[in-house]
Design a protein around this motif. Sequence first.
Motif, PDB file in Angstrom:
ATOM      1  N   GLU A  30       0.807  -1.029  -0.114  1.00  0.00           N
ATOM      2  CA  GLU A  30      -0.119   0.040  -0.103  1.00  0.00           C
ATOM      3  C   GLU A  30       0.874   1.213   0.010  1.00  0.00           C
ATOM      4  OE1 GLU A  30      -3.146   0.081   2.913  1.00  0.00           O
ATOM      5  OE2 GLU A  30      -3.261  -1.910   3.101  1.00  0.00           O
ATOM      6  N   LEU A  31       2.043   1.208   0.788  1.00  0.00           N
ATOM      7  CA  LEU A  31       2.807   2.258   0.874  1.00  0.00           C
ATOM      8  C   LEU A  31       3.479   2.672  -0.489  1.00  0.00           C
ATOM      9  CD1 LEU A  31       4.321   4.553   2.667  1.00  0.00           C
ATOM     10  CD2 LEU A  31       6.139   2.777   3.100  1.00  0.00           C
ATOM     11  N   ALA A  32       3.683   1.645  -1.191  1.00  0.00           N
ATOM     12  CA  ALA A  32       4.482   1.954  -2.661  1.00  0.00           C
ATOM     13  C   ALA A  32       3.605   2.637  -3.348  1.00  0.00           C
ATOM     14  CB  ALA A  32       4.959   0.328  -3.192  1.00  0.00           C
ATOM     15  N   THR A  33       2.448   2.665  -3.445  1.00  0.00           N
ATOM     16  CA  THR A  33       1.535   3.244  -4.376  1.00  0.00           C
ATOM     17  C   THR A  33       0.796   4.418  -3.818  1.00  0.00           C
ATOM     18  OG1 THR A  33      -0.377   1.689  -3.962  1.00  0.00           O
ATOM     19  CG2 THR A  33       1.040   1.225  -5.878  1.00  0.00           C
ATOM     20  N   ALA A  34       0.863   4.646  -2.529  1.00  0.00           N
ATOM     21  CA  ALA A  34       0.010   5.735  -1.689  1.00  0.00           C
ATOM     22  C   ALA A  34       0.462   7.146  -2.168  1.00  0.00           C
ATOM     23  CB  ALA A  34       0.229   5.637  -0.260  1.00  0.00           C
ATOM     24  N   GLN A  35      -0.241   7.991  -2.196  1.00  0.00           N
ATOM     25  CA  GLN A  35       0.014   9.506  -2.611  1.00  0.00           C
ATOM     26  C   GLN A  35       0.322  10.125  -1.201  1.00  0.00           C
ATOM     27  OE1 GLN A  35      -0.723  10.708  -5.847  1.00  0.00           O
ATOM     28  NE2 GLN A  35      -1.190   8.413  -6.242  1.00  0.00           N
ATOM     29  N   GLU A  36       0.835  11.285  -1.591  1.00  0.00           N
ATOM     30  CA  GLU A  36       1.441  11.973  -0.508  1.00  0.00           C
ATOM     31  C   GLU A  36       0.351  12.689   0.227  1.00  0.00           C
ATOM     32  OE1 GLU A  36       4.985  12.272   0.451  1.00  0.00           O
ATOM     33  OE2 GLU A  36       4.870  10.509  -0.995  1.00  0.00           O
ATOM     34  N   ASP A  37      -0.537  11.828   1.001  1.00  0.00           N
ATOM     35  CA  ASP A  37      -1.645  12.666   1.698  1.00  0.00           C
ATOM     36  C   ASP A  37      -2.003  11.901   3.058  1.00  0.00           C
ATOM     37  OD1 ASP A  37      -2.345  10.003   1.025  1.00  0.00           O
ATOM     38  OD2 ASP A  37      -4.186  10.843  -0.521  1.00  0.00           O
ATOM     39  N   THR A  38      -2.760  12.455   3.546  1.00  0.00           N
ATOM     40  CA  THR A  38      -3.351  11.750   5.057  1.00  0.00           C
ATOM     41  C   THR A  38      -3.296   9.922   4.806  1.00  0.00           C
ATOM     42  OG1 THR A  38      -5.629  12.002   4.743  1.00  0.00           O
ATOM     43  CG2 THR A  38      -4.456  13.608   5.788  1.00  0.00           C
ATOM     44  N   GLY A  39      -3.836   9.649   3.871  1.00  0.00           N
ATOM     45  CA  GLY A  39      -3.900   7.932   3.798  1.00  0.00           C
ATOM     46  C   GLY A  39      -2.575   7.428   3.741  1.00  0.00           C
ATOM     47  N   LYS A  40      -1.487   8.067   3.247  1.00  0.00           N
ATOM     48  CA  LYS A  40      -0.073   7.604   3.523  1.00  0.00           C
ATOM     49  C   LYS A  40       0.428   7.728   4.947  1.00  0.00           C
ATOM     50  CE  LYS A  40       4.527   8.040   1.545  1.00  0.00           C
ATOM     51  NZ  LYS A  40       5.521   8.650   0.755  1.00  0.00           N
ATOM     52  N   LYS A  42      -1.534   7.233   7.464  1.00  0.00           N
ATOM     53  CA  LYS A  42      -2.191   6.271   8.327  1.00  0.00           C
ATOM     54  C   LYS A  42      -1.455   4.928   7.973  1.00  0.00           C
ATOM     55  CE  LYS A  42      -6.548   3.755   8.719  1.00  0.00           C
ATOM     56  NZ  LYS A  42      -8.010   3.657   8.284  1.00  0.00           N
ATOM     57  N   ILE A  43      -0.955   4.714   6.869  1.00  0.00           N
ATOM     58  CA  ILE A  43      -0.063   3.627   6.387  1.00  0.00           C
ATOM     59  C   ILE A  43       1.196   3.646   7.447  1.00  0.00           C
ATOM     60  CG2 ILE A  43       1.111   2.483   4.777  1.00  0.00           C
ATOM     61  CD1 ILE A  43      -0.959   3.546   2.508  1.00  0.00           C
ATOM     62  N   LEU A  44       2.063   4.618   7.175  1.00  0.00           N
ATOM     63  CA  LEU A  44       3.295   4.870   8.040  1.00  0.00           C
ATOM     64  C   LEU A  44       3.100   4.598   9.450  1.00  0.00           C
ATOM     65  CD1 LEU A  44       4.657   7.878   6.023  1.00  0.00           C
ATOM     66  CD2 LEU A  44       5.746   5.707   6.227  1.00  0.00           C
ATOM     67  N   ASN A  45       2.033   5.042  10.002  1.00  0.00           N
ATOM     68  CA  ASN A  45       1.652   4.731  11.282  1.00  0.00           C
ATOM     69  C   ASN A  45       1.360   3.563  11.949  1.00  0.00           C
ATOM     70  OD1 ASN A  45       1.173   6.329  14.111  1.00  0.00           O
ATOM     71  ND2 ASN A  45      -0.843   5.509  13.805  1.00  0.00           N
ATOM     72  N   SER A  46       0.581   2.847  10.779  1.00  0.00           N
ATOM     73  CA  SER A  46       0.520   1.572  10.838  1.00  0.00           C
ATOM     74  C   SER A  46       1.795   0.549  11.133  1.00  0.00           C
ATOM     75  CB  SER A  46      -0.643   0.736   9.893  1.00  0.00           C
ATOM     76  OG  SER A  46      -1.659   1.522  10.134  1.00  0.00           O
ATOM     77  N   LEU A  47       2.685   0.857   9.901  1.00  0.00           N
ATOM     78  CA  LEU A  47       3.967   0.102  10.130  1.00  0.00           C
ATOM     79  C   LEU A  47       4.723   0.537  11.275  1.00  0.00           C
ATOM     80  CD1 LEU A  47       5.071   1.063   6.304  1.00  0.00           C
ATOM     81  CD2 LEU A  47       4.528  -1.488   7.275  1.00  0.00           C
ATOM     82  N   VAL A  48       4.689   1.785  11.877  1.00  0.00           N
ATOM     83  CA  VAL A  48       5.298   1.973  13.103  1.00  0.00           C
ATOM     84  C   VAL A  48       4.789   1.240  14.160  1.00  0.00           C
ATOM     85  CG1 VAL A  48       5.680   3.730  15.140  1.00  0.00           C
ATOM     86  CG2 VAL A  48       5.929   4.422  12.430  1.00  0.00           C
ATOM     87  N   GLU A  49       3.311   1.082  14.278  1.00  0.00           N
ATOM     88  CA  GLU A  49       2.872   0.401  15.221  1.00  0.00           C
ATOM     89  C   GLU A  49       2.823  -1.230  15.256  1.00  0.00           C
ATOM     90  OE1 GLU A  49      -1.147   1.758  15.372  1.00  0.00           O
ATOM     91  OE2 GLU A  49      -0.725   3.097  16.135  1.00  0.00           O
ATOM     92  N   ASN A  50       3.134  -1.846  13.958  1.00  0.00           N
ATOM     93  CA  ASN A  50       3.287  -3.267  13.856  1.00  0.00           C
ATOM     94  C   ASN A  50       4.729  -3.700  13.528  1.00  0.00           C
ATOM     95  OD1 ASN A  50       0.411  -4.545  13.145  1.00  0.00           O
ATOM     96  ND2 ASN A  50       0.519  -2.524  12.430  1.00  0.00           N
ATOM     97  N   ILE A  51       5.555  -2.979  13.296  1.00  0.00           N
ATOM     98  CA  ILE A  51       6.974  -3.171  13.345  1.00  0.00           C
ATOM     99  C   ILE A  51       7.867  -3.075  14.641  1.00  0.00           C
ATOM    100  CG2 ILE A  51       9.234  -2.816  12.355  1.00  0.00           C
ATOM    101  CD1 ILE A  51       7.847  -1.792   9.977  1.00  0.00           C
ATOM    102  N   PHE A  52       8.172  -4.314  15.442  1.00  0.00           N
ATOM    103  CA  PHE A  52       8.756  -4.227  16.662  1.00  0.00           C
ATOM    104  C   PHE A  52      10.164  -3.894  16.819  1.00  0.00           C
ATOM    105  CE2 PHE A  52       4.872  -6.754  16.922  1.00  0.00           C
ATOM    106  CZ  PHE A  52       4.092  -5.630  18.054  1.00  0.00           C
ATOM    107  N   ASP A  53      11.084  -4.285  15.505  1.00  0.00           N
ATOM    108  CA  ASP A  53      12.410  -4.298  15.453  1.00  0.00           C
ATOM    109  C   ASP A  53      12.844  -2.458  15.632  1.00  0.00           C
ATOM    110  OD1 ASP A  53      15.144  -4.008  14.803  1.00  0.00           O
ATOM    111  OD2 ASP A  53      14.885  -5.445  13.345  1.00  0.00           O
ATOM    112  N   ASP A  54      13.357  -2.243  16.664  1.00  0.00           N
ATOM    113  CA  ASP A  54      13.685  -0.803  16.833  1.00  0.00           C
ATOM    114  C   ASP A  54      14.685  -0.465  16.025  1.00  0.00           C
ATOM    115  OD1 ASP A  54      11.945  -0.622  19.036  1.00  0.00           O
ATOM    116  OD2 ASP A  54      13.390  -0.998  20.630  1.00  0.00           O
ATOM    117  N   ALA A  55      15.294  -1.031  15.011  1.00  0.00           N
ATOM    118  CA  ALA A  55      16.388  -0.749  14.176  1.00  0.00           C
ATOM    119  C   ALA A  55      15.699  -0.289  12.826  1.00  0.00           C
ATOM    120  CB  ALA A  55      17.405  -1.699  14.004  1.00  0.00           C
TER     121      ALA A  55
END
Length: 609
Positions: A30-40, A42-55
Amino acid sequence: MKIYLSVLLFVFITGVSICQQKNIDSLFKELATAQEDTGKLKILNSLVENIFDDAVWPQYNDQMGTLSKQLMEGDNDDIKIIAKKYYAAYITNIGYMFDKHGNIPKAIEYYRQSLKIKEETGDKNGVADALNNIGNIYRGQGDTTRALDCYRKCLTIRIEINDSIGIANAYKSFGVIYRLQGNIPKSLENFEKSLKIHEQVGYKQGIADALLNVGGVYQLQGDLSKALECYQKSLDINIGISAKEGMVNSLNDIGNVFYEKNDLNNALKYGKQALDLSKKLGYPQPIRNSAELLKKIYKAQKQYAPALEMYELSITMRDSINNETTRKATIDQQLEFEFEKKEALMKAEQGKKDALAEEEIKKQKIIRNSMAGGAVIFSLSAFLIFQFYKRKRNAEMQHKIIDSRMRAINAQMNPHFIFNCMHSIQSLISKKDMANADSCLARFAKLIRKVLDNSTHKEITLEDDLETLNDYVELEKLRMEYPLSYKVNIAENVNPCEILIPPLLMQPLVENAIVHGLRPKEGPGEIIVDIKKPGKKLEITIADNGVGRKTDDEKNDKRKTYGVPLTKERLDYISAFNNIKSNYKSENFYNLENNISGTKVTLTIPLLN
């Protein structure tokens, strides 16, 4: 059998990890095709919440921060509000990382920025999150009073917005505070409330954390079987959701139970697993916990070399978390901010006063010149006008002189007040009572803020002055050898929010009661403040059960007392300024054996408001 269970556990963890990875892969697409808007965003925030690797996740958090900042500068108000909320999340995540790595000054700086943004956007859930984070910082610094204040505000908001998980977390925070205070029944009650709510909503991470807390209380009570059962359930859940930090905590707690059971082999096995995993995470606190557990185990096994190694690792992590700079960071930042703010305000206020004074001088000069020029023709009229303005000017100047003197006295009170607070802190430090010294320093920071806020005001509300007085008494209690009881009685016809009095009017008298009445006395002390309003006057009575005060001729106390003479002088100027009589009266009172049993000071002040 053990091999079978290990294989089964590996398969289970692998299955969960594959499921989580599929979700993350979907977000990447979804991130690869997302426009530079609030939808992107939301995707970035979901990635932050779901990836547990601090690196890994911080790079997506940085992208979220950059994009949200760009969208905040646009013209669409709706988009700007949404972007601002994600920007607050970005700031919070930075604070979280600093917090985890023991950089408390930076953590609280970012948490406060996040709180401010969330308040501006009306994000109640976000405000509650920020208050909880700040409360955790205060709790870590040993300031349970401020921590509880943050947690209570947080719980109020959670209940208002019906946030079940948030309410459960608030109860967990209360449980931690009560455990720190030694109130084990209240601690267990709040932890069990938290566990029950998490189980009702099915939030596994919350259940795992709550089980650790409940198990901790059972361990304190000596019920090691129940404690181990809770810890093992928590570990199973943390493994299932791949929560590495939770796994470290569970492993450490299980290891500690086995150590208390004197099962050193199992204790060592879990301790090593905890240390290996905590080192991979890189967080100081989990490493310190694991090192302290292993130090105890190796020492019990008489393996002194590895025990020393673990001790040194524990000390290194402790210093990283709890060095002197970090321990005072929140207070130092607050004092610096308040002093800079107050200094800027005072400079601006002084600039206005100087401009007005210059304008007044020019005005008076014009009047005098006009009167002198017309004196020859209109001598009698000019004489009468001159006399009129002279009287008026003299009256105005007299009022200004009195007002300036009262402000000077207020300014003199503030250093006096600060000196005594610092003396209290110094006394605790000299006794090496660092816990109370920290608490005392936190209260002192709060008092400094109030004193600075009130320093530019000729009058403040009775309620504000009583609040400052209460904080002062709490400071004095910390260094009293005997218990100190403090009570304020306010008559029904007195509204503390509406009555105005000079700032720090009562504090010097209460201080005098403590220093000269209660400290020389053996046994518990008592101070009672009675506030009444007979007619259009405010009557304040401050009574103590101390040794009494000698007359001026009898005094041999080498300590110079500034507060009481200044209070009398302030009352004199109030009387002069308002042309109404104020009164100060001090008297000892006696018991049935005609021995002095205390002192009572009565202030009578005219009410003009």
